[in-house]
Design a protein around this motif. Structure first.
Motif, PDB file in Angstrom:
ATOM      1  N   VAL A  35      -9.033  12.060  -2.336  1.00  0.00           N
ATOM      2  CA  VAL A  35      -8.506  12.402  -1.007  1.00  0.00           C
ATOM      3  C   VAL A  35      -8.826  11.304   0.005  1.00  0.00           C
ATOM      4  CG1 VAL A  35      -8.650  14.061   0.881  1.00  0.00           C
ATOM      5  CG2 VAL A  35      -8.640  14.864  -1.479  1.00  0.00           C
ATOM      6  N   TYR A  36     -10.061  10.849   0.036  1.00  0.00           N
ATOM      7  CA  TYR A  36     -10.440   9.854   1.039  1.00  0.00           C
ATOM      8  C   TYR A  36      -9.764   8.501   0.792  1.00  0.00           C
ATOM      9  CZ  TYR A  36     -14.032  13.229   2.353  1.00  0.00           C
ATOM     10  OH  TYR A  36     -14.691  14.359   2.779  1.00  0.00           O
ATOM     11  N   SER A  37      -9.677   8.084  -0.482  1.00  0.00           N
ATOM     12  CA  SER A  37      -9.030   6.807  -0.773  1.00  0.00           C
ATOM     13  C   SER A  37      -7.532   6.865  -0.460  1.00  0.00           C
ATOM     14  CB  SER A  37      -9.249   6.424  -2.219  1.00  0.00           C
ATOM     15  OG  SER A  37      -8.706   7.404  -3.088  1.00  0.00           O
ATOM     16  N   PHE A  38      -6.915   7.999  -0.706  1.00  0.00           N
ATOM     17  CA  PHE A  38      -5.485   8.120  -0.406  1.00  0.00           C
ATOM     18  C   PHE A  38      -5.219   7.920   1.074  1.00  0.00           C
ATOM     19  CE2 PHE A  38      -1.912  10.812   0.895  1.00  0.00           C
ATOM     20  CZ  PHE A  38      -0.895  10.268   0.123  1.00  0.00           C
ATOM     21  N   PHE A  39      -6.007   8.544   1.906  1.00  0.00           N
ATOM     22  CA  PHE A  39      -5.737   8.426   3.339  1.00  0.00           C
ATOM     23  C   PHE A  39      -6.253   7.115   3.915  1.00  0.00           C
ATOM     24  CE2 PHE A  39      -5.328  13.043   2.799  1.00  0.00           C
ATOM     25  CZ  PHE A  39      -4.085  13.213   3.382  1.00  0.00           C
ATOM     26  N   LEU A  40      -7.197   6.466   3.270  1.00  0.00           N
ATOM     27  CA  LEU A  40      -7.549   5.110   3.687  1.00  0.00           C
ATOM     28  C   LEU A  40      -6.406   4.150   3.405  1.00  0.00           C
ATOM     29  CD1 LEU A  40     -11.296   4.793   2.587  1.00  0.00           C
ATOM     30  CD2 LEU A  40     -10.398   4.938   4.918  1.00  0.00           C
ATOM     31  N   VAL A  41      -5.737   4.327   2.292  1.00  0.00           N
ATOM     32  CA  VAL A  41      -4.563   3.504   2.000  1.00  0.00           C
ATOM     33  C   VAL A  41      -3.435   3.833   2.971  1.00  0.00           C
ATOM     34  CG1 VAL A  41      -2.813   3.018   0.247  1.00  0.00           C
ATOM     35  CG2 VAL A  41      -5.204   3.202  -0.411  1.00  0.00           C
ATOM     36  N   CYS A  71       0.833  -1.222   0.000  1.00  0.00           N
ATOM     37  CA  CYS A  71       0.000   0.000   0.000  1.00  0.00           C
ATOM     38  C   CYS A  71       0.858   1.259   0.000  1.00  0.00           C
ATOM     39  CB  CYS A  71      -0.935  -0.005   1.212  1.00  0.00           C
ATOM     40  SG  CYS A  71      -2.195  -1.289   1.170  1.00  0.00           S
ATOM     41  N   ASN A  72       1.965   1.227   0.688  1.00  0.00           N
ATOM     42  CA  ASN A  72       2.820   2.400   0.749  1.00  0.00           C
ATOM     43  C   ASN A  72       3.495   2.662  -0.599  1.00  0.00           C
ATOM     44  OD1 ASN A  72       4.149   4.575   2.004  1.00  0.00           O
ATOM     45  ND2 ASN A  72       5.959   3.312   2.362  1.00  0.00           N
ATOM     46  N   ASN A  73       3.825   1.604  -1.333  1.00  0.00           N
ATOM     47  CA  ASN A  73       4.493   1.777  -2.628  1.00  0.00           C
ATOM     48  C   ASN A  73       3.552   2.334  -3.693  1.00  0.00           C
ATOM     49  OD1 ASN A  73       6.919   0.826  -1.597  1.00  0.00           O
ATOM     50  ND2 ASN A  73       6.489  -1.308  -2.172  1.00  0.00           N
ATOM     51  N   TYR A  74       2.298   1.930  -3.663  1.00  0.00           N
ATOM     52  CA  TYR A  74       1.375   2.312  -4.726  1.00  0.00           C
ATOM     53  C   TYR A  74       0.439   3.458  -4.345  1.00  0.00           C
ATOM     54  CZ  TYR A  74       2.833  -1.813  -7.281  1.00  0.00           C
ATOM     55  OH  TYR A  74       3.574  -2.737  -7.974  1.00  0.00           O
ATOM     56  N   ALA A  75       0.581   4.005  -3.147  1.00  0.00           N
ATOM     57  CA  ALA A  75      -0.269   5.150  -2.763  1.00  0.00           C
ATOM     58  C   ALA A  75       0.091   6.414  -3.531  1.00  0.00           C
ATOM     59  CB  ALA A  75      -0.152   5.408  -1.267  1.00  0.00           C
ATOM     60  N   SER A  76       1.345   6.488  -3.981  1.00  0.00           N
ATOM     61  CA  SER A  76       1.767   7.687  -4.713  1.00  0.00           C
ATOM     62  C   SER A  76       1.167   7.754  -6.112  1.00  0.00           C
ATOM     63  CB  SER A  76       3.299   7.717  -4.817  1.00  0.00           C
ATOM     64  OG  SER A  76       3.774   6.554  -5.483  1.00  0.00           O
ATOM     65  N   PHE A  77       0.493   6.709  -6.575  1.00  0.00           N
ATOM     66  CA  PHE A  77      -0.119   6.739  -7.893  1.00  0.00           C
ATOM     67  C   PHE A  77      -1.370   7.614  -7.948  1.00  0.00           C
ATOM     68  CE2 PHE A  77       1.642   2.438  -9.522  1.00  0.00           C
ATOM     69  CZ  PHE A  77       2.923   2.972  -9.449  1.00  0.00           C
TER      70      PHE A  77
END
Length: 594
Positions: free
Chosen positions: A244-250, A69-75
Motif C-alpha cells: 500500500v505505501y509503495s503504491f502511493f509513493l509511486v 511510474c504511472n505505467n508500472y504502478a499497476s504491477f
C-alpha cells in the motif's frame, strides 16, 4: 467503545447508508484524515516543485519519470493482497469475540445444582461464582489494555472484591513462570468436590454437568490467551503495508499533471487537485486501516470490544443469579389463554398490518394443477419406467454374457479339436495300426486333455446310459469311466500305467477286446469299418454321427473276459476302451444301401 448503529439501518430505504456518512465516532474520516492530509501535502509539494522550480531540461526528465511510474504502478497487486488480508482479519476478529468467557451457563447450573438456602449454601454458591469471574478477569487483564489500565496490579483486584487477601497469598505462593489464570478454576473444582461430599450437590450427573460447564468456560479463557500469543504472521502484515505505501509513493510522481503542450497521451488537462488519486488513496488506505483496527479488538479504539463493560455485567448478573434468585419463584397462576385452544396475542395499531398477511403454508401451497391431471392412473398404463428398466437390465445381461463367455472362434476350434482326438482314440482302440505312432497319440492327447488323468467330457462316457451309433451298426455299452481303468496295447502305455496302478490299486480294469473283434480290424483310415455295422439296420442312408438311447440293452455287446494266456497291457486313463462292432458290409450290399 463499540459503535452501534443497528437501529438506524433496521429498514432499507433510499440512501439508507447516507445517514451514516456524517457520523464521526468510529468513522473512516476520524481514522484516516491524517494520512490523507499527509499524502495531499506531499503531492502538492512535488507539483509546485515541478511547475515553478525546475528548468526545462529537468522538467522533460521529470515528465519521462512520471510516465514511467504511472505505467508500472499497476504491477503492484493491491486488490488481491488487501482483500485476502482484510478477510482474514475480520474472521479472526469475530472468532475472538465468541471466545470471550461468559458465566451465564455456569450460573444457571449452580443455581439449580448446589442446594441449600442456609448461610453455608449461599456462601458456597457465591464463592464458586466468584472464582469463575476471577478467572475471566485475570485472562482479560492479560490481553486487554483497557482492563489492565483498570486493574494494573493484584492489589486492585483484591480491592475490587474479586479476590480475598487469603486467596491472594495462596495465589502468589504458587510459583510458576506461566500465566496463572487457571488457578481459580482449580479452586472451583476442589470446592465442588467438597460440596458433592457434603451432599450439597445431590447426584453425580449434576456434578458432572457442573464440571463440564467449567471446562468450557476455562477453554474459552485459554483460547483468548492463545489468540493474544499467536498473531497473524508478521511477514504478511509487512507485505500488505509495503504494497500500500509503495503504491502511493509511486503515485506521488506518476499521477502528476504534466504540461499539456508537450503532447503526452492522457495529459490533455492540467488540473491541480488529483481527485481520483485521492479517492483511490482513501479507499485503499482506509481498507488497510480497517485491518489495523480489527487485528487486536482488545484495545481502546472506537470499535474494540467493551471488555470492562463485560466484566461488570458478568459479575453482577452471576452473583444475582446464584444468591438473590436462588429459590425465588413467582406464584404459579393460570395464564390468560388457559381455556383457549387457539391463543392469539393482541397487536397494536402500529403492527396491525401483520394480521392482513396470510399465514405461510409452504412454497407449493398455492400451486395449481389441472383437474384432468389430478386423477390416479393404473400402473399398467405407466410403463415408461418399467420398459426402460427392463431394456436396461436386458442390455446389461447381454453385455455381461459377452464379457464372460469365450469367443465363438475359440469355442468351435476347441470342439473340433476334442472331436478329432476322440475319433483318433476310438480308431486306436478298435483297430490299432503300426503306422499310428505313439508321438501322434501323445500329441493328440496333449491337445485334448489339460491335465494327466482327466477324461474329455465330450465322450459322454461318464453316464451309465447306453447309446446306439446310427452310422449303421450297433455299438456296445461301456461302463462309466469314473469306475474303470482302460487297457492299452502298446509297450509305452504299459510302463506308464503300471506306475499309475501302483499309486491306485483299487481301480478296476476292463479286459482287452476279443479275438473276433481284433480279427476284423483294418486300417485306421477306414473309419466306417470301425463305427458301422451292416446287419443291424434297415436304413437306406446312414445317419452320420447321431446317437440315440438304446431300446434293448440285450443287443449291446459287453466286454468279454480275457483269455487265460492272453497278454494284457495296461492302458492309459485317457484311452477309450475298444468296442466290438460287426464287420462292414460287402460292396454289393453297400451299393444296395446307397
Amino acid at each position: 467503545m463499540t459503535v452501534t448503529y443497528t437501529a438506524r439501518v433496521a429498514n432499507a430505504r433510499f440512501c439508507g447508508f447516507s445517514k451514516l456518512l456524517l457520523a464521526w465516532r468510529g468513522s473512516i474520516y476520524k481514522v484516516l484524515y491524517k494520512e490523507v492530509l499527509a499524502f495531499f501535502a506531499m503531492y502538492t509539494a512535488i507539483s509546485i516543485t515541478y511547475r515553478f522550480f525546475l528548468v526545462d531540461d529537468q522538467k522533460r526528465y521529470f515528465e519521462k519519470l512520471s510516465i514511467y511510474c504511472n505505467n508500472y504502478a499497476s504491477f503492484i497487486p493491491m486488490s488481491f493482497v488487501l482483500g485476502f488480508y482484510v478477510t482474514l482479519i475480520v474472521n479472526r476478529w469475530w472468532s475472538q469475540y465468541t471466545s470471550i468467557p461468559l458465566p451465564d451457563r455456569i450460573m444457571c447450573t449452580l443455581s439449580g445444582g448446589v442446594q441449600g438456602g442456609d448461610e453455608h449454601g449461599r456462601l458456597l454458591r457465591r464463592t464458586l461464582m466468584r472464582y469463575t469471574s476471577l478467572s475471566a478477569l485475570l485472562i482479560l487483564r492479560s490481553v486487554s489494555t483497557a482492563v489492565f489500565k483498570r486493574f494494573p496490579t493484584m492489589d486492585h483486584v483484591v480491592e475490587a472484591g474479586f479476590m480475598t487477601r487469603e486467596e491472594r497469598k495462596k495465589f502468589e505462593s504458587l510459583h510458576s513462570p506461566y500465566n496463572k489464570y487457571w488457578v481459580p478454576c482449580v479452586w472451583f473444582t476442589n470446592l465442588a468436590a467438597v460440596a458433592r461430599c457434603d451432599g450439597r450437590i445431590k447426584d453425580d450427573n449434576t456434578y458432572k454437568l457442573l464440571l463440564e460447564e467449567l471446562n468450557n468456560f476455562r477453554g474459552k479463557c485459554s483460547m483468548l490467551f492463545h489468540y493474544d500469543m499467536i498473531s497473524i504472521p508478521l511477514v504478511y502484515t509487512q507485505v500488505v503495508s509495503l504494497a500500500v505505501y509503495s503504491f502511493f509513493l509511486v503515485c506521488l510522481i506518476g499521477r502528476q499533471f504534466l504540461d499539456p503542450g508537450q503532447g503526452y497521451p492522457g495529459h490533455d488537462l492540467d488540473l491541480y487537485v488529483p481527485i481520483f488519486t485521492l479517492l483511490q488513496f482513501f479507499f485503499y488506505a482506509g481498507w488497510l486501516k480497517v485491518a489495523e483496527q480489527l487485528i487486536n479488538p482488545f484495545g481502546e479504539d472506537d470499535d474494540d470490544f467493551e471488555s470492562n463493560w463485560l466484566i461488570d455485567r458478568n459479575f453482577q448478573v452471576s452473583m444475582m443469579a446464584v444468591d438473590e434468585m436462588y429459590g425465588d419463584l413467582p406464584v404459579m397462576e393460570r395464564d390468560r389463554y388457559w381455556n383457549d385452544s387457539n391463543p392469539r396475542p393482541p397487536y397494536t395499531a402500529a403492527t396491525l398490518f401483520v394480521l392482513r398477511k396470510p399465514s405461510f403454508q409452504g412454497s407449493t401451497f398455492d400451486m395449481a394443477i389441472p383437474r384432468e391431471e389430478m386423477h390416479f392412473q393404473p400402473l399398467k398404463e405407466i410403463s415408461e419406467n418399467l420398459e426402460e428398466s427392463v431394456t436396461r437390465t436386458h442390455n446389461l445381461a447381454l453385455f455381461n454374457r459377452l464379457l464372460g463367455s469365450p469367443s465363438p472362434i475359440g469355442f468351435m476350434s476347441g470342439a473340433m479339436r476334442r472331436t478329432s482326438t476322440q475319433l483318433h482314440r476310438l480308431t486306436r482302440s478298435v483297430s490299432p495300426d503300426p503306422s499310428f505312432s505313439d508321438a501322434e497319440e501323445e500329441e493328440s492327447d496333449g491337445r485334448s486333455v489339460g491335465t494327466a488323468g482327466s477324461v474329455p467330457s465330450g465322450l459322454g462316457l461318464d453316464t451309465t446310459e447306453s447309446t446306439i451309433c446310427s452310422f449303421g451298426g450297433l455299438v456296445s455299452t461301456c461302463p462309466p469311466l469314473s469306475g474303470v481303468e482302460f487297457l492299452q496295447q502298446d509297450g509305452r502305455g504299459e510302463e506308464k500305467n503300471e506306475k499309475m496302478l501302483e499309486k491306485d490299486s483299487l481301480v478296476p480294469k476292463i479286459p482287452p477286446p476279443t479275438a473276433q473283434a481284433s480279427a476284423g480290424r483294418k486300417s485306421p483310415l477306414a473309419l466306417k469299418s470301425h463305427f458301422c455295422s451292416s446287419n443291424t439296420t434297415n436304413r437306406s442312408v446312414p445317419d452320420l454321427y447321431s446317437f440315440q438311447p438304446i431300446s434293448d440293452p440285450a443287443k449291446v455287446m459287453t466286454p468279454k473276459p480275457n483269455p487265460p494266456n492272453s497278454k494284457v497291457e495296461a492302458a492309459s486313463l485317457l484311452t477309450v476302451p475298444s468296442l466290438e462292432v460287426s464287420a462292414f458290409p460287402e460292396d454289393s450290399e453297400r451299393e444296395q444301401m446307397l
